[in-house]
Design a protein around this motif. Structure first.
Motif, short mmCIF file in Angstrom:
data_model
loop_
_atom_site.label_atom_id
_atom_site.label_comp_id
_atom_site.label_asym_id
_atom_site.label_seq_id
_atom_site.Cartn_x
_atom_site.Cartn_y
_atom_site.Cartn_z
N LEU A 33 0.65 -1.20 -0.10
CA LEU A 33 -0.05 -0.18 0.33
C LEU A 33 1.20 1.20 -0.30
N SER A 34 0.45 2.12 -0.67
CA SER A 34 0.90 4.04 -1.15
C SER A 34 0.10 4.07 -0.53
N VAL A 35 -1.40 4.24 -0.70
CA VAL A 35 -2.63 5.81 -0.63
C VAL A 35 -2.67 4.93 1.04
N GLU A 36 -2.99 6.06 1.03
CA GLU A 36 -3.04 6.27 2.64
C GLU A 36 -4.78 5.70 3.11
N LYS A 37 -4.55 4.42 4.28
CA LYS A 37 -6.11 3.56 4.29
C LYS A 37 -7.13 4.41 4.64
N LYS A 38 -7.25 4.96 5.68
CA LYS A 38 -7.75 6.59 6.27
C LYS A 38 -8.70 6.77 5.30
N ILE A 94 -16.35 2.80 -20.41
CA ILE A 94 -16.24 3.15 -18.57
C ILE A 94 -14.99 4.01 -18.91
N SER A 95 -15.19 4.50 -17.54
CA SER A 95 -14.51 5.83 -17.39
C SER A 95 -13.09 4.78 -16.04
N TYR A 96 -11.81 5.89 -16.25
CA TYR A 96 -10.82 5.11 -15.32
C TYR A 96 -10.40 6.60 -14.88
N GLU A 97 -9.98 7.19 -14.05
CA GLU A 97 -8.65 7.53 -12.96
C GLU A 97 -7.71 6.92 -13.00
N VAL A 98 -6.64 6.99 -13.30
CA VAL A 98 -5.29 6.60 -13.67
C VAL A 98 -4.44 7.49 -13.30
N ILE A 99 -3.40 6.93 -12.34
CA ILE A 99 -2.12 7.62 -12.35
C ILE A 99 -1.15 6.89 -12.31
N ASN A 100 0.04 7.15 -13.68
CA ASN A 100 0.93 6.65 -14.72
C ASN A 100 2.65 6.26 -14.52
N SER A 101 2.11 8.14 -13.25
CA SER A 101 3.51 8.44 -12.91
C SER A 101 4.14 8.99 -11.48
N ASP A 102 5.13 9.29 -10.65
CA ASP A 102 5.35 9.44 -9.56
C ASP A 102 5.19 11.15 -10.04
N THR A 103 4.31 11.97 -10.40
CA THR A 103 4.62 13.30 -10.51
C THR A 103 4.74 13.96 -9.41
N ASN A 104 5.03 14.21 -7.95
CA ASN A 104 4.67 15.07 -7.24
C ASN A 104 6.46 14.23 -6.72
N ASP A 157 7.60 11.60 -4.71
CA ASP A 157 8.39 10.91 -3.55
C ASP A 157 7.95 9.77 -3.39
N ASN A 158 8.46 8.95 -4.35
CA ASN A 158 8.78 7.48 -4.65
C ASN A 158 7.68 6.60 -4.22
N LYS A 159 6.36 6.98 -4.72
CA LYS A 159 5.11 6.24 -4.57
C LYS A 159 3.91 6.85 -5.45
N ASP A 183 0.59 7.77 -5.19
CA ASP A 183 -1.02 8.02 -4.73
C ASP A 183 -1.68 9.38 -5.16
N TYR A 184 -2.73 9.36 -4.05
CA TYR A 184 -3.94 10.11 -4.91
C TYR A 184 -3.16 11.53 -4.40
N THR A 185 -2.14 11.83 -4.37
CA THR A 185 -1.36 13.53 -4.17
C THR A 185 -0.83 13.18 -5.62
N ASP A 186 -0.56 12.77 -6.68
CA ASP A 186 0.35 13.06 -7.84
C ASP A 186 -1.26 12.92 -9.06
N LYS A 187 -0.75 13.84 -10.02
CA LYS A 187 -1.15 14.11 -10.88
C LYS A 187 -1.75 13.00 -12.12
N ARG A 188 -3.25 12.61 -12.71
CA ARG A 188 -3.70 12.47 -13.05
C ARG A 188 -3.73 11.94 -14.64
N ALA A 189 -4.72 10.70 -15.00
CA ALA A 189 -5.49 10.62 -16.55
C ALA A 189 -6.39 10.16 -16.15
N PHE A 190 -7.17 10.67 -17.49
CA PHE A 190 -9.02 10.23 -17.68
C PHE A 190 -9.31 9.64 -18.64
N ALA A 191 -9.54 8.20 -18.66
CA ALA A 191 -9.45 7.77 -20.06
C ALA A 191 -10.74 6.65 -19.91
N LEU A 192 -10.93 6.13 -21.34
CA LEU A 192 -12.50 6.11 -21.51
C LEU A 192 -11.90 4.65 -22.18
#
Length: 239
Positions: free
Chosen positions: A83-88, A151-161, A163-165, A167-176
């Motif tokens: 896990l890298s995403v905050e569980k809470k 179907i739509s998807y929100e995907v994180i493809n790279s570590d944009t910030n 921080d070596n993981k 997670d939800y703080t990285d920039k996203r890609a919206f795909a269909l």
């Protein structure tokens, strides 16, 4: 008199023995009940050999299967216990939208299965991305006669910030994609958050999203996956 005292002593002794027996029995039964009621029912999930793990860092499992609208297709996320995403934060987001107690782990890919032909295929060829949202696109939710258009998807493809993981703080890609996962197409990338996405009355997808503190809206053709119109929303006071 002595015989009366003797029988009285016997009676008291029997009563004491009976009392002790009742106490011991009650404690034993209570212990058994508590052991059954509060026993930790932990079942270890088997490690599934569904993806390569060269570094031996992952433990793969399948997530909760869901139908793609009122079609024969189902999608099942491939999840990792690394896990890298905050569980809470993840629990709160999921419970707000689903009302379910199911807690998803990291979705690194998704399997799409045709329940009629039994054909299955993976959306991606690797597990190098993080999928944070999967949403079938139906004309009308909770309507059995509704048409699911993709179907739509929100995907994180790279570590944009950096921080070596992922997670939800990285920039996203919206795909269909189509309902079977084919024709996967990235529509926008590098944004911060989707505010709204829904199928409009003409069968196109209406999306509102935030990118670098700017809010945009756009309309997408769900047949060609082309952007028909995209606008930056006006600020208060603009004509």
């Amino acid at each position: 008199m002595k015989s009366d005292r003797f029988f009285k002593w016997i009676w008291n002794f029997n009563g004491l023995v009976l009392f002790i027996g009742i106490v011991i029995g009650t404690v034993f039964i209570s212990y058994q009940l508590i052991s059954v009621l509060f026993k930790a029912d932990v079942v270890e999930q088997p490690t599934l050999n569904l993806a390569q793990d060269v570094k031996k860092e992952e433990k793969w499992s399948l997530g909760y299967p869901r139908k793609v609208g009122e079609t024969d297709f189902h999608y099942i996320p491939l999840e990792s216990e690394k896990l890298s995403v905050e569980k809470k934060e993840r629990d709160r987001i999921y419970e707000n939208f689903s009302g379910s107690s199911y807690t998803p782990t990291r979705s690194k890919n998704v399997l799409l299965i045709n329940g009629s032909t039994n054909h299955a295929n993976w959306l991606f060829k690797s597990t190098e991305q993080l999928i944070i949202d999967i949403k079938p696109l139906a004309d009308r939710e909770f309507d059995n006669n509704s048409v699911t258009r993709g179907i739509s998807y929100e995907v994180i493809n790279s570590d944009t910030n950096k921080d070596n993981k992922l997670d939800y703080t990285d920039k996203r890609a919206f795909a269909l994609s189509k309902i079977d996962g084919s024709a996967y197409t990235e529509i926008i990338s590098g944004y911060n958050r989707i505010i709204e996405s829904s199928v409009n009355s003409e069968g196109n997808l209406f999306v509102v999203f935030i990118n670098n503190n700017e809010v945009y809206s756009m309309v997408i053709d769900l047949l060609s996956f082309k952007i028909l119109n995209k606008n930056s929303l006006p600020k208060v006071g603009d004509s």
